[in-house]
Design an enzyme around this catalytic site. Sequence first.
Site, PDB file in Angstrom:
ATOM      1  N   SER A  88      23.246 -36.208 -13.163  1.00  0.00           N
ATOM      2  CA  SER A  88      22.268 -37.126 -13.749  1.00  0.00           C
ATOM      3  C   SER A  88      21.456 -36.501 -14.876  1.00  0.00           C
ATOM      4  CB  SER A  88      21.393 -37.754 -12.667  1.00  0.00           C
ATOM      5  OG  SER A  88      20.548 -36.856 -12.060  1.00  0.00           O
ATOM      6  N   ASP A 104      26.905 -33.586 -27.804  1.00  0.00           N
ATOM      7  CA  ASP A 104      27.185 -34.610 -28.814  1.00  0.00           C
ATOM      8  C   ASP A 104      26.621 -34.241 -30.181  1.00  0.00           C
ATOM      9  OD1 ASP A 104      28.544 -36.078 -26.972  1.00  0.00           O
ATOM     10  OD2 ASP A 104      27.188 -37.804 -26.967  1.00  0.00           O
ATOM     11  N   LYS A 130      27.496 -38.945 -12.866  1.00  0.00           N
ATOM     12  CA  LYS A 130      26.693 -40.078 -12.398  1.00  0.00           C
ATOM     13  C   LYS A 130      25.947 -40.679 -13.579  1.00  0.00           C
ATOM     14  CE  LYS A 130      22.822 -41.495  -9.600  1.00  0.00           C
ATOM     15  NZ  LYS A 130      22.055 -41.948 -10.766  1.00  0.00           N
TER      16      LYS A 130
END
Length: 445
Positions: free
Chosen positions: A344, A355, A369
Amino acid sequence: MSARFFKKHNNAISWLALTIIAVLVASCVKPLYEPNKEAKRVTAQLVQTAHDHGNILSDNSLEGYDLNLFPIIYRNIQDQYVYEVDGQALLLAAIDGVQAHAADDGSMDRDTFDEVATQSMLASLDDYSTYMNAKAYRSFMEQTRGAYAGLGIQISNHEKGLLVVSPFEGSPADQVGILPGDVITHADGKSLADLSMQESINLLRGRVGTSVVVTVEREKSESFNASIRRDIIELNPVRYEVEGEVGYIRISNFSEGVGNMVTDAINDIERQVGEDKLYGYVLDLRKNPGGLLTEAVSVSSAFLSQKLVVSTRERDGENSFDAGYGEVADGKPVVVLIDEGSASASEIVAGALQDHERAALLGQATFGKGSVQSVFPLYEGGVKLTTALYFTPSGRTVNGGIQPQYTVSDNPDEDGDEQLIAAYRLVVELAGGPNLNWTLGSEGQ
């Protein structure tokens, strides 16, 4: 409450009474809406069904059929759950649950009926939406603030008992060698296989200073017993040190204040080493099961400046969370350590830095998750409800896990931390430094 009822209807709910936060929790505690006409109508249908069967309610009259939990939670599922849900499906899940309970344990009073119906309805949604009684809710809120009593393990349900997702670093369970993937099958000789999650937790709980003997099954090993001393778990979520002119920052959970602690750690590491000599940072998120969304954004902000960290998609729209102004790591190379226990909030940080090509990820794929839970307090206890899905800056879901650029397994049979050593070497390489034969504790030489 019926053991078989919870085994059937609540298999994957991760109760948090013994662990730090295993889910990504929205930054605020939200109010619940009062029941509307539909919720009251469905509640009346539920009680009428119980009355018609004759063996569900110990007081089988229809007088005073108003329930406390069920109509409130039904209304809020309809209004705030991440997906639209058919009301009839919720009703049928509740009916199925109370019938299963009555078949196992006989008729029940109104309060038990109310709780069983509510838990059955929530369990039909997903693995993370659940009702917490007053004790469980108090424990949950303590965890977000940095301290709680218990063994120090993150758990999930398992057909043989309790599955250990991750022990908390330095906790009593960690000190006796409990590992991710272990299955606790017995507590003081009593089998957990046919007990509910809450019943199993109650056996592991006890007064501080007392011990419980757990029987553990581990893959490729014979089962063994371990005595764990119950204690107050003080969560010290951030620790750091300098190793061979590389800063090491370990985050074990995302409780309140973690972002500020990481910023302080970076500033102190730079002061110790000197900006010109510092190669970069290793950010260790292994075995970190998550925590507060706001803290994940705050930690990301220490390495990113004014860039998207995460977006969430709710029933009625989308929200985005950007890093703050001025990262404090000054563009130094970052290697993030991840493994199957990183979940999470850890996945948000790792995904954002990956990214934006701000960090290299090293280790093993994360837990995977991609949902956000909001916490709703009740007059007694509270409800945790999945209200959003989250996505990394590139639009990726983390369901299925985030993959590292550098896959390095850690062999428990080998001395030393192979992943950490590899991370140190990679930081120096990314900084253009010498090709060091790194040995921990030798100042990188």
